[in-house]
Enzyme design. Structure first.
Site, PDB file in Angstrom:
ATOM      1  CE  LYS A 150      87.984  43.655  40.764  1.00  0.00           C
ATOM      2  NZ  LYS A 150      87.495  43.673  39.402  1.00  0.00           N
ATOM      3  CG  ASP A 159      92.341  45.378  40.582  1.00  0.00           C
ATOM      4  OD1 ASP A 159      92.500  46.564  40.225  1.00  0.00           O
ATOM      5  OD2 ASP A 159      91.582  44.579  39.993  1.00  0.00           O
TER       6      ASP A 159
HETATM    7  P1  ATP Z   1      92.027  40.682  37.095  1.00  0.00           P
HETATM    8  O1  ATP Z   1      90.917  41.610  36.702  1.00  0.00           O
HETATM    9  O2  ATP Z   1      92.820  41.137  38.280  1.00  0.00           O
HETATM   10  O3  ATP Z   1      92.872  40.156  35.960  1.00  0.00           O
HETATM   11  P2  ATP Z   1      90.075  38.594  37.419  1.00  0.00           P
HETATM   12  O4  ATP Z   1      89.178  38.844  38.551  1.00  0.00           O
HETATM   13  O5  ATP Z   1      89.500  38.721  36.056  1.00  0.00           O
HETATM   14  O6  ATP Z   1      91.365  39.419  37.653  1.00  0.00           O
HETATM   15  P3  ATP Z   1      91.456  36.364  38.611  1.00  0.00           P
HETATM   16  O7  ATP Z   1      90.588  35.310  39.156  1.00  0.00           O
HETATM   17  O8  ATP Z   1      92.137  37.242  39.576  1.00  0.00           O
HETATM   18  O9  ATP Z   1      90.655  37.148  37.519  1.00  0.00           O
HETATM   19  O10 ATP Z   1      92.546  35.639  37.678  1.00  0.00           O
HETATM   20  C1  ATP Z   1      93.277  36.293  36.705  1.00  0.00           C
HETATM   21  C2  ATP Z   1      94.407  35.375  36.215  1.00  0.00           C
HETATM   22  O11 ATP Z   1      95.328  35.154  37.268  1.00  0.00           O
HETATM   23  C3  ATP Z   1      93.922  34.007  35.767  1.00  0.00           C
HETATM   24  O12 ATP Z   1      94.393  33.786  34.471  1.00  0.00           O
HETATM   25  C4  ATP Z   1      94.537  33.027  36.732  1.00  0.00           C
HETATM   26  O13 ATP Z   1      95.023  31.865  36.103  1.00  0.00           O
HETATM   27  C5  ATP Z   1      95.696  33.788  37.351  1.00  0.00           C
HETATM   28  N1  ATP Z   1      95.886  33.480  38.796  1.00  0.00           N
HETATM   29  C6  ATP Z   1      97.053  33.322  39.393  1.00  0.00           C
HETATM   30  N2  ATP Z   1      96.904  33.086  40.699  1.00  0.00           N
HETATM   31  C7  ATP Z   1      95.599  33.081  40.952  1.00  0.00           C
HETATM   32  C8  ATP Z   1      94.826  32.888  42.134  1.00  0.00           C
HETATM   33  N3  ATP Z   1      95.388  32.634  43.315  1.00  0.00           N
HETATM   34  N4  ATP Z   1      93.481  32.957  42.029  1.00  0.00           N
HETATM   35  C9  ATP Z   1      92.908  33.233  40.821  1.00  0.00           C
HETATM   36  N5  ATP Z   1      93.591  33.403  39.680  1.00  0.00           N
HETATM   37  C10 ATP Z   1      94.927  33.341  39.731  1.00  0.00           C
END
Ligand code: ATP
Length: 292
Positions: free
Chosen positions: A11, A136
């Site tokens: 997203k 989210d």
């Molecule tokens: P958010 O804004 O929801 O925190 P983001 O888009 O910045 O998310 P994500 O890639 O969702 O970042 O990852 C956030 C954290 O979740 C990371 O520190 C990661 O290690 C952990 N995580 C756990 N499971 C997953 C997964 N399946 N995919 C990505 N990250 C994951």
């Protein structure tokens, strides 16, 4: 059904305002979120017992530290399923990049597991369960474009635009969402929230290109991360408009007018050493068309 493959899209936040801090430690926000067609792939297979996660394309934990694992554990328990699941994640969305990859994977597991075990859970019931995994997650179970309020879990669907071209770029540094919100929290008195967003008629379709695009977290993240600001400038100078950080970063996205400009701009961003992808906005959520 023995195996299900679920596309798990990223997203972008076209708008993100922080309204205030709540007694429970979360923040009230107002955000317009849009699914785009950069997708991880989530493959689920039945197992007799237990949950096994295998990840390709990123360094992520295979146990409870993985949101996909937690989503499976939560639904198996809540639905009283006697059986387990093997989950294969093919990661293409940059991790900790503000593109919601983890929440998207969690939502994909909820949908995939329901299909795999023929569970009679409605979308709304899965969204309610998903709130426990992350603010989210309900959005990723929705239709692809919504205004998210509360801590992000209260959704007002907006009608989709025809597919629009964007360029996503990420300088390759992970940003902790918790850190970004802590930073913002310490500055809450410094701004007057933009709670009324004049140019988007709720219940209708906001204006495109999104001249109203805004992300409050830019003001706390960019001063600490010149690499993101540099990437933003690169996309702006090459004609992207508007160009905005997504979520807590480090990904930025540029709105462009057509496929040719999108691919040219993505190639230019890649040359600077960033991850980049030409993508389109999605008009529906591909998770609900999961293949058996
Ligand atoms: P958010 O804004 O929801 O925190 P983001 O888009 O910045 O998310 P994500 O890639 O969702 O970042 O990852 C956030 C954290 O979740 C990371 O520190 C990661 O290690 C952990 N995580 C756990 N499971 C997953 C997964 N399946 N995919 C990505 N990250 C994951």
């Amino acid at each position: 059904m023995n195996e299900v493959v679920v596309p798990s899209p990223a997203k972008v936040n076209l708008f993100l305002e922080i309204i205030g801090r709540r007694p429970d430690g979360y923040h009230d926000i107002a955000s317009i979120m849009q699914l785009v067609d950069l997708c991880d792939e989530v493959r689920l297979r039945r197992r007799r017992t237990g949950i096994r996660v295998e990840v390709q394309g990123a360094e992520l934990p295979a146990g409870r530290g993985n949101l996909a694992y937690r989503a499976a554990a939560l639904l198996l328990e809540a639905a009283g399923v006697e059986g387990g699941v093997e989950i294969h994640l093919e990661k293409r969305i940059p991790v900790a990049g503000g593109l919601g990859g983890g929440s998207s994977n969690a939502a994909a597991v909820l949908i995939g597991l329901s299909r795999l075990y023929g569970l009679p859970w409605s979308r709304e019931a899965l969204q309610k369960l998903g709130e426990n995994l992350g603010s989210d997650v309900p959005f990723f179970l929705g239709d692809g474009l919504a205004l998210a309020t509360g801590r992000g879990e209260i959704l007002t669907p907006l009608s989709a635009w025809p597919p629009q071209w964007l360029v996503l770029a990420n300088p390759g540094l992970p940003i902790s969402t918790a850190w970004a919100y802590r930073e913002a929290s310490s500055k809450l008195t410094e701004w007057q929230p933009r709670v009324s967003i004049p140019s988007f008629p709720l219940g209708g379709r906001p204006q495109w290109p999104p001249v109203w695009a805004f992300n409050r977290l830019e003001s706390v993240v960019l001063p600490h991360r010149p690499e993101i600001l540099a990437l933003k400038h690169l996309l702006q100078e090459a004609g992207g408009a508007p160009v905005l950080m997504s979520g807590s970063g480090a990904s930025v996205f540029a709105v462009v007018s057509d496929a040719v400009s999108a691919h040219q701009l993505a190639a230019q961003a890649e040359k600077s050493g960033a991850f980049a992808a030409a993508v389109t906005t999605l008009t529906a959520n591909p998770m609900w068309e999961a293949r058996g």
